[in-house]
Scaffold this motif. Structure first.
Motif, PDB file in Angstrom:
ATOM      1  N   THR A  84       0.839  -1.201   0.000  1.00 49.80           N
ATOM      2  CA  THR A  84       0.000   0.000   0.000  1.00 49.80           C
ATOM      3  C   THR A  84       0.875   1.253   0.000  1.00 49.80           C
ATOM      4  O   THR A  84       0.608   2.206  -0.749  1.00 49.80           O
ATOM      5  CB  THR A  84      -0.921   0.013   1.237  1.00 49.80           C
ATOM      6  OG1 THR A  84      -1.733  -1.156   1.197  1.00 49.80           O
ATOM      7  CG2 THR A  84      -1.802   1.235   1.259  1.00 49.80           C
ATOM      8  N   ILE A  85       1.928   1.217   0.818  1.00 45.93           N
ATOM      9  CA  ILE A  85       2.802   2.396   0.901  1.00 45.93           C
ATOM     10  C   ILE A  85       3.502   2.639  -0.436  1.00 45.93           C
ATOM     11  O   ILE A  85       3.601   3.779  -0.899  1.00 45.93           O
ATOM     12  CB  ILE A  85       3.822   2.215   2.047  1.00 45.93           C
ATOM     13  CG1 ILE A  85       3.099   2.349   3.387  1.00 45.93           C
ATOM     14  CG2 ILE A  85       4.954   3.233   1.956  1.00 45.93           C
ATOM     15  CD1 ILE A  85       3.921   1.972   4.588  1.00 45.93           C
ATOM     16  N   VAL A  86       3.935   1.562  -1.081  1.00 45.19           N
ATOM     17  CA  VAL A  86       4.606   1.721  -2.375  1.00 45.19           C
ATOM     18  C   VAL A  86       3.642   2.327  -3.404  1.00 45.19           C
ATOM     19  O   VAL A  86       3.989   3.271  -4.125  1.00 45.19           O
ATOM     20  CB  VAL A  86       5.155   0.360  -2.881  1.00 45.19           C
ATOM     21  CG1 VAL A  86       5.610   0.461  -4.333  1.00 45.19           C
ATOM     22  CG2 VAL A  86       6.311  -0.101  -2.000  1.00 45.19           C
ATOM     23  N   ALA A  87       2.416   1.785  -3.438  1.00 45.32           N
ATOM     24  CA  ALA A  87       1.424   2.318  -4.383  1.00 45.32           C
ATOM     25  C   ALA A  87       1.104   3.775  -4.072  1.00 45.32           C
ATOM     26  O   ALA A  87       0.966   4.614  -4.971  1.00 45.32           O
ATOM     27  CB  ALA A  87       0.155   1.481  -4.328  1.00 45.32           C
ATOM     28  N   MET A  88       1.012   4.060  -2.775  1.00 41.69           N
ATOM     29  CA  MET A  88       0.706   5.428  -2.341  1.00 41.69           C
ATOM     30  C   MET A  88       1.832   6.385  -2.732  1.00 41.69           C
ATOM     31  O   MET A  88       1.587   7.491  -3.223  1.00 41.69           O
ATOM     32  CB  MET A  88       0.550   5.413  -0.822  1.00 41.69           C
ATOM     33  CG  MET A  88      -0.358   6.446  -0.258  1.00 41.69           C
ATOM     34  SD  MET A  88      -0.593   6.108   1.490  1.00 41.69           S
ATOM     35  CE  MET A  88       1.008   6.515   2.141  1.00 41.69           C
ATOM     36  N   LEU A  89       3.063   5.921  -2.536  1.00 43.16           N
ATOM     37  CA  LEU A  89       4.199   6.768  -2.902  1.00 43.16           C
ATOM     38  C   LEU A  89       4.232   7.006  -4.412  1.00 43.16           C
ATOM     39  O   LEU A  89       4.603   8.084  -4.875  1.00 43.16           O
ATOM     40  CB  LEU A  89       5.510   6.118  -2.443  1.00 43.16           C
ATOM     41  CG  LEU A  89       5.779   6.186  -0.934  1.00 43.16           C
ATOM     42  CD1 LEU A  89       7.071   5.473  -0.593  1.00 43.16           C
ATOM     43  CD2 LEU A  89       5.845   7.629  -0.460  1.00 43.16           C
ATOM     44  N   GLY A  90       3.848   5.969  -5.168  1.00 41.05           N
ATOM     45  CA  GLY A  90       3.784   6.130  -6.625  1.00 41.05           C
ATOM     46  C   GLY A  90       2.849   7.268  -7.004  1.00 41.05           C
ATOM     47  O   GLY A  90       3.177   8.125  -7.831  1.00 41.05           O
ATOM     48  N   VAL A  91       1.681   7.272  -6.370  1.00 45.48           N
ATOM     49  CA  VAL A  91       0.705   8.341  -6.634  1.00 45.48           C
ATOM     50  C   VAL A  91       1.265   9.680  -6.156  1.00 45.48           C
ATOM     51  O   VAL A  91       1.170  10.696  -6.852  1.00 45.48           O
ATOM     52  CB  VAL A  91      -0.639   8.035  -5.926  1.00 45.48           C
ATOM     53  CG1 VAL A  91      -1.603   9.193  -6.096  1.00 45.48           C
ATOM     54  CG2 VAL A  91      -1.246   6.762  -6.478  1.00 45.48           C
ATOM     55  N   ALA A  92       1.872   9.662  -4.961  1.00 45.13           N
ATOM     56  CA  ALA A  92       2.384  10.914  -4.379  1.00 45.13           C
ATOM     57  C   ALA A  92       3.445  11.535  -5.281  1.00 45.13           C
ATOM     58  O   ALA A  92       3.420  12.744  -5.547  1.00 45.13           O
ATOM     59  CB  ALA A  92       2.953  10.646  -2.996  1.00 45.13           C
ATOM     60  N   VAL A  93       4.358  10.700  -5.764  1.00 41.48           N
ATOM     61  CA  VAL A  93       5.416  11.222  -6.650  1.00 41.48           C
ATOM     62  C   VAL A  93       4.788  11.764  -7.936  1.00 41.48           C
ATOM     63  O   VAL A  93       5.155  12.842  -8.414  1.00 41.48           O
ATOM     64  CB  VAL A  93       6.452  10.109  -6.948  1.00 41.48           C
ATOM     65  CG1 VAL A  93       7.395  10.530  -8.059  1.00 41.48           C
ATOM     66  CG2 VAL A  93       7.242   9.783  -5.685  1.00 41.48           C
ATOM     67  N   GLY A  94       3.833  11.008  -8.469  1.00 42.50           N
ATOM     68  CA  GLY A  94       3.158  11.457  -9.694  1.00 42.50           C
ATOM     69  C   GLY A  94       2.468  12.794  -9.493  1.00 42.50           C
ATOM     70  O   GLY A  94       2.633  13.724 -10.291  1.00 42.50           O
ATOM     71  N   VAL A  95       1.715  12.892  -8.400  1.00 38.30           N
ATOM     72  CA  VAL A  95       0.980  14.135  -8.114  1.00 38.30           C
ATOM     73  C   VAL A  95       1.963  15.278  -7.856  1.00 38.30           C
ATOM     74  O   VAL A  95       1.820  16.384  -8.388  1.00 38.30           O
ATOM     75  CB  VAL A  95       0.030  13.935  -6.906  1.00 38.30           C
ATOM     76  CG1 VAL A  95      -0.513  15.266  -6.413  1.00 38.30           C
ATOM     77  CG2 VAL A  95      -1.118  13.013  -7.288  1.00 38.30           C
ATOM     78  N   GLY A  96       2.997  14.988  -7.050  1.00 36.71           N
ATOM     79  CA  GLY A  96       3.973  16.024  -6.691  1.00 36.71           C
ATOM     80  C   GLY A  96       4.674  16.588  -7.917  1.00 36.71           C
ATOM     81  O   GLY A  96       4.754  17.818  -8.094  1.00 36.71           O
ATOM     82  N   PHE A  97       5.154  15.691  -8.762  1.00 34.42           N
ATOM     83  CA  PHE A  97       5.870  16.158  -9.951  1.00 34.42           C
ATOM     84  C   PHE A  97       4.922  16.852 -10.937  1.00 34.42           C
ATOM     85  O   PHE A  97       5.311  17.797 -11.620  1.00 34.42           O
ATOM     86  CB  PHE A  97       6.605  14.997 -10.626  1.00 34.42           C
ATOM     87  CG  PHE A  97       7.976  14.766 -10.035  1.00 34.42           C
ATOM     88  CD1 PHE A  97       9.089  15.402 -10.554  1.00 34.42           C
ATOM     89  CD2 PHE A  97       8.148  13.949  -8.936  1.00 34.42           C
ATOM     90  CE1 PHE A  97      10.338  15.218  -9.993  1.00 34.42           C
ATOM     91  CE2 PHE A  97       9.387  13.755  -8.356  1.00 34.42           C
ATOM     92  CZ  PHE A  97      10.492  14.391  -8.889  1.00 34.42           C
ATOM     93  N   SER A  98       3.690  16.360 -11.010  1.00 33.81           N
ATOM     94  CA  SER A  98       2.712  17.012 -11.889  1.00 33.81           C
ATOM     95  C   SER A  98       2.495  18.455 -11.455  1.00 33.81           C
ATOM     96  O   SER A  98       2.455  19.371 -12.277  1.00 33.81           O
ATOM     97  CB  SER A  98       1.373  16.273 -11.847  1.00 33.81           C
ATOM     98  OG  SER A  98       1.554  14.951 -12.234  1.00 33.81           O
ATOM     99  N   ILE A  99       2.353  18.636 -10.145  1.00 30.03           N
ATOM    100  CA  ILE A  99       2.119  19.988  -9.621  1.00 30.03           C
ATOM    101  C   ILE A  99       3.334  20.875  -9.903  1.00 30.03           C
ATOM    102  O   ILE A  99       3.189  22.016 -10.372  1.00 30.03           O
ATOM    103  CB  ILE A  99       1.815  19.932  -8.108  1.00 30.03           C
ATOM    104  CG1 ILE A  99       0.445  19.294  -7.875  1.00 30.03           C
ATOM    105  CG2 ILE A  99       1.878  21.318  -7.485  1.00 30.03           C
ATOM    106  CD1 ILE A  99       0.160  18.950  -6.436  1.00 30.03           C
ATOM    107  N   ALA A 100       4.520  20.330  -9.642  1.00 28.50           N
ATOM    108  CA  ALA A 100       5.730  21.126  -9.858  1.00 28.50           C
ATOM    109  C   ALA A 100       5.887  21.491 -11.334  1.00 28.50           C
ATOM    110  O   ALA A 100       6.200  22.634 -11.678  1.00 28.50           O
ATOM    111  CB  ALA A 100       6.946  20.343  -9.370  1.00 28.50           C
ATOM    112  N   MET A 101       5.630  20.501 -12.189  1.00 27.79           N
ATOM    113  CA  MET A 101       5.768  20.755 -13.624  1.00 27.79           C
ATOM    114  C   MET A 101       4.730  21.779 -14.091  1.00 27.79           C
ATOM    115  O   MET A 101       5.041  22.699 -14.858  1.00 27.79           O
ATOM    116  CB  MET A 101       5.589  19.444 -14.392  1.00 27.79           C
ATOM    117  CG  MET A 101       5.944  19.559 -15.853  1.00 27.79           C
ATOM    118  SD  MET A 101       6.066  17.950 -16.623  1.00 27.79           S
ATOM    119  CE  MET A 101       4.383  17.436 -16.576  1.00 27.79           C
ATOM    120  N   ALA A 102       3.497  21.604 -13.619  1.00 32.32           N
ATOM    121  CA  ALA A 102       2.430  22.538 -14.023  1.00 32.32           C
ATOM    122  C   ALA A 102       2.751  23.952 -13.538  1.00 32.32           C
ATOM    123  O   ALA A 102       2.544  24.927 -14.267  1.00 32.32           O
ATOM    124  CB  ALA A 102       1.094  22.072 -13.457  1.00 32.32           C
TER     125      ALA A 102
END
Lengths: 413, 237
Positions: A19-37
C-alpha cells in the motif's frame, strides 16, 4: 457505505508495504505534476504578461483589412468596375480628433495616438535606419512599453522646449552619440531636422533599442510633411482579455484595422495551447504509471480475498457492493497518495521558487524561475490521480464482483 | 406447517466438455421449524442442492420458491437481498473475515441490512455470541479462537439478521467430536426454541438420525426410502 469503507480499510492496511509503495507512486506522480504545471504555467504566464505589457492590447492602424469599396459599389446593388485606377489616398487616420474623441468616450482603459514613419538618424557620419514615432508625452506613458526602461531622461523631457528626441541606448551606441548630443533625423520625404537627445532607454529588445526614436507628435508631422496626421492609436485596457471585443467594435465603427494582442500573437498562443496539451499528456502518463501500482495491489487483494468476497456475497452483498469495495480501496490509496503528493508538490514548487538565475551574457538578471501558484494544479493532479485509481481499481473489482461464490467456497472447503 | 421453501424439478448441470449433472429433478417442500438433514455419498450433489436452495447458484432448470416467492426471475440484487433477510449460511469452514473481531463479524450482516441502530447492532451481536457461549471472546479475532469457537461465531453471524432459514454445509465437518456436538446442539436449539428451519448437509449419519427429516441424494437425485425409521418423515411431494 461505512461498512464497505471499513472493510476496504482493513484490506489495504493488511498489505502495508504494498500500500505504501502504491501510495508513494501516486504521491510522486501528483507532486511532480504539480511542480511541472507550476513551472510551465509560470513560464506561460510570464511570457503572456510580457506580451501584454510590451505591446498595446489593441492597436488601431490606418490600414484596412480589405480593399476599400468604391463609392459606386455602395450606391448600387450591382456595379461592374473595370479599368479603374483608384486615387492614392493620403495615409493616416482620417479625422483623428473625432476618432480619438469617440474612443475616449467609452474605452475601458487608456490610449495614445502616434504618427509612425520611417527615417534615418545621422550623427558624426554614422547613419542608422529608424522608426520615428511622434507621441504625446502626456498620453504616451500610460500605454508605452518602455516607460520603465529609461536609463536617462523620460518622455516628459520631449516637451521641455526645442526639438528633442528619445532613442534606444543601442542606437546611441551605434551612432556614437550620448545624452545631450544633437542628431539629425531624415524622413522618407527627404526632410531633415535636428534633435537633441533628451532620453535613453534600454528594453532588452534589440529591434526596439536600435530602431525606435520618439519625438513630439508635432515634430514627427513636420518631418513627414503630414500636418495633424496620426496613423496609429495604441490602447491599453483595464482588462486585457476584453481586447478582441474592443478591437471588433473599433473596427466596425472606424473602419480601420484594429488588432487585439491575442490576434497579433495567435500563433504563439496556439503554441502555448500545444505546450499545455503536451504537459497534461505527460501528467496523464505519470499518473498511468502510478495507476499500475494501484492496479497491482487491488488485483492482489481481490485474489487474496476471494473467500471474503464469496462469503460476503453469501451474506447478501451485491456485485455492486463488491465493485464499490475495491474501487474504494484504489481511491483510498490514491487519496492518501494525493495528499502526500500535494505536500510534495508544494515543497517542490517552493524550492523551485527559491532558485536564482543570472544571465550574464546580456547583463540582465533573471532573479528567479517563473512559478505559478495555483490551486487548480493541485485539483487537476488530484483528479488525474483519483480518476486513474478509480479505473485501476475498477478493472480487478469488476472481475472479483463477477466471481461465482460457489466456485470459491468449493475451492476453499 | 407453513411451507418455507420448496423446489420443483430443480436441476443443475455443469456445462463442461462433458456436462455433469450436479442436481437432477429435485422437488421438495420444507416447512417452518423443520430440522432437515441432507445426506448422500461424496459427489452426490448435497452441497450443490444447498447452494441452489440458498440462491448462491442458479439452477439450469426448475424453480426455487422461498416464502411463496419464485426466485427464478429475480436478478442478482434481488437474490442478494433475499439472502440477506431470509437465509443464514454456515459452512464447513468458518469463513469469518480475519481482520474483524468476533463481534464485528456478527455485526456485518446487520450493518448491511441497516435495520438497527449502531448500539442495537452491537448489543445484538454480543447477545448472540453470549448465547453461544462466547461472551468472553467478543473482541477476539478469528485467529485467536479455536475451531469450535469460530464455527459458533459463524452460526451467530448466520443468525444476525434473524433469518427464518439456516443452511449449513457440513457445519461440523472440520470439528472434533466435542465441538461438533456443541454446534449440533446449537442448531437443534435454533429449531426447537427459536422456530428456525435448519437444513444441514452432513456425512454423519448418527447426527442425521437425530434430525426431523432426511433427504438422501444419490447422483444428484433425491432417493425415496433412503431414510430409516428413526426419521419423522421422508415426504417428497
Amino acid at each position: 457505505m461505512r461498512l464497505i469503507f471499513d472493510i476496504a480499510l482493513t484490506h489495504i492496511s493488511g498489505r502495508g508495504r504494498q500500500t505504501i509503495v502504491a501510495m508513494l507512486g501516486v504521491a510522486v506522480g501528483v507532486g511532480f505534476s504539480i511542480a511541472m504545471a507550476a513551472l510551465m504555467q509560470g513560464g506561460q504566464d510570464d511570457f503572456v504578461r510580457q506580451l501584454v505589457d510590451t505591446m498595446p492590447h489593441v492597436q488601431v492602424t490606418d490600414e484596412h483589412r480589405t480593399a476599400r469599396r468604391q463609392p459606386a459599389e455602395d450606391l448600387f446593388d450591382a456595379a461592374a468596375i473595370s479599368g479603374l485606377r483608384p486615387r492614392d489616398d493620403r495615409r493616416g487616420i482620417i479625422n483623428p480628433t473625432a476618432a480619438l474623441s469617440w474612443i475616449g468616450g467609452w474605452i475601458p482603459g487608456r490610449f495614445a495616438a502616434t504618427l509612425k514613419s520611417q527615417g534615418v538618424m545621422r550623427y558624426s557620419g554614422q547613419e542608422v535606419g529608424a522608426v520615428v514615432i511622434g507621441i504625446d508625452p502626456q498620453a504616451e506613458p500610460s500605454v508605452s512599453p518602455i516607460i520603465g526602461d529609461f536609463k536617462a531622461g523620460s518622455f516628459a523631457a520631449l516637451a521641455a522646449g526645442g526639438n528633442n528626441v528619445v532613442i534606444g541606448d543601442t542606437m546611441a551606441s551605434r551612432l556614437g552619440a550620448k545624452l545631450g548630443d544633437t542628431i539629425t533625423a531624415v524622413s522618407s520625404e527627404g526632410l531633415s531636422r535636428r534633435f537633441k537627445i533628451v532620453g535613453l532607454f534600454h528594453t532588452g529588445t534589440t529591434a526596439r533599442d536600435e530602431g525606435e526614436t520618439y519625438v513630439l507628435q508635432k515634430n514627427a508631422q513636420i518631418l513627414s510633411a503630414r500636418p495633424n496626421a496620426i496613423n496609429e492609436i495604441n490602447i491599453k485596457l483595464d482588462n486585457p482579455n476584453a481586447a478582441p471585443t474592443v478591437a471588433r467594435r473599433i473596427e466596425a465603427e472606424l473602419g480601420y484595422k484594429a488588432v487585439a494582442w491575442q490576434e497579433a500573437n495567435e500563433s504563439i498562443l496556439e503554441a502555448l495551447v500545444v505546450r499545455n496539451v503536451i504537459m497534461y499528456t505527460v501528467v496523464a502518463a505519470i499518473m498511468l504509471v502510478a495507476g499500475f501500482g494501484i492496479f497491482n495491489i487491488i488485483s492482489t487483494i481481490t485474489h487474496e480475498k476471494a473467500r471474503d468476497i464469496a462469503i460476503m456475497k453469501s451474506l447478501g452483498f451485491t456485485e455492486a457492493d463488491m465493485r464499490v469495495l475495491f474501487v474504494l480501496e484504489g481511491v483510498a490509496i490514491a487519496t492518501a497518495g494525493t495528499l502526500l503528493g500535494w505536500a510534495l508538490g508544494f515543497t517542490m514548487v517552493y524550492a523551485l521558487s527559491l532558485v536564482h538565475f543570472e544571465i550574464s551574457t546580456t547583463g540582465r538578471e533573471m532573479t528567479r524561475l517563473p512559478i505559478a501558484w495555483s490551486t487548480l494544479h493541485y485539483l487537476i493532479a488530484a483528479a488525474f490521480a483519483l480518476g486513474t485509481a478509480a479505473v485501476a481499481g475498477y478493472l480487478p473489482a469488476r472481475r472479483a464482483a463477477r466471481a461465482n461464490p460457489v466456485d470459491i467456497i468449493r475451492g476453499a472447503a | 406447517m407453513n411451507t418455507l421453501i420448496e423446489t420443483k424439478d430443480l436441476t443443475r448441470i455443469l456445462r463442461e466438455a462433458v456436462p455433469v449433472a450436479l442436481v437432477r429433478d429435485v422437488s421438495l417442500s420444507i416447512g417452518e421449524r423443520e430440522f432437515v438433514a441432507v445426506t448422500g455419498p461424496s459427489g452426490s450433489g448435497k452441497s450443490s442442492l444447498l447452494y441452489l436452495l440458498g440462491l448462491l447458484d442458479r439452477p439450469t432448470d426448475g424453480t426455487v420458491t422461498i416464502r411463496g416467492r419464485d426466485t427464478a426471475l429475480m436478478d442478482e440484487d434481488e437474490r442478494a437481498a433475499m439472502r440477506l433477510v431470509n437465509i443464514g449460511f454456515v459452512f464447513q469452514f468458518h469463513f469469518l473475515l480475519p481482520e474483524f473481531t468476533a463481534r464485528e463479524n456478527v455485526e456485518i450482516p446487520m450493518r448491511k441490512l441497516r435495520h438497527l441502530g449502531r448500539n442495537e447492532m452491537r448489543q445484538r451481536a454480543s447477545d448472540l455470541l453470549a448465547a453461544l457461549g462466547l461472551a468472553d471472546h467478543l473482541d477476539k479475532r478469528p485467529d485467536q479462537l479455536s475451531g469450535g469457537q469460530r464455527q459458533r461465531v459463524a452460526v451467530a453471524r448466520a443468525l444476525a439478521n434473524d433469518p427464518p432459514l439456516i443452511l449449513a454445509d457440513e457445519p461440523t465437518g472440520s470439528l472434533d467430536s466435542q465441538s461438533s456436538e456443541q454446534v449440533f446442539m446449537i442448531l437443534e436449539k435454533l429449531v426447537r426454541e427459536q422456530g428456525k428451519t435448519v437444513i444441514a448437509v452432513t456425512h454423519d449419519l448418527e447426527m442425521a438420525s437425530r434430525m426431523d427429516r432426511r433427504l438422501h441424494l444419490i447422483d444428484g437425485r433425491l432417493t425415496m426410502g433412503a431414510a430409516t425409521g428413526d426419521f419423522r418423515s421422508t415426504h417428497e411431494p
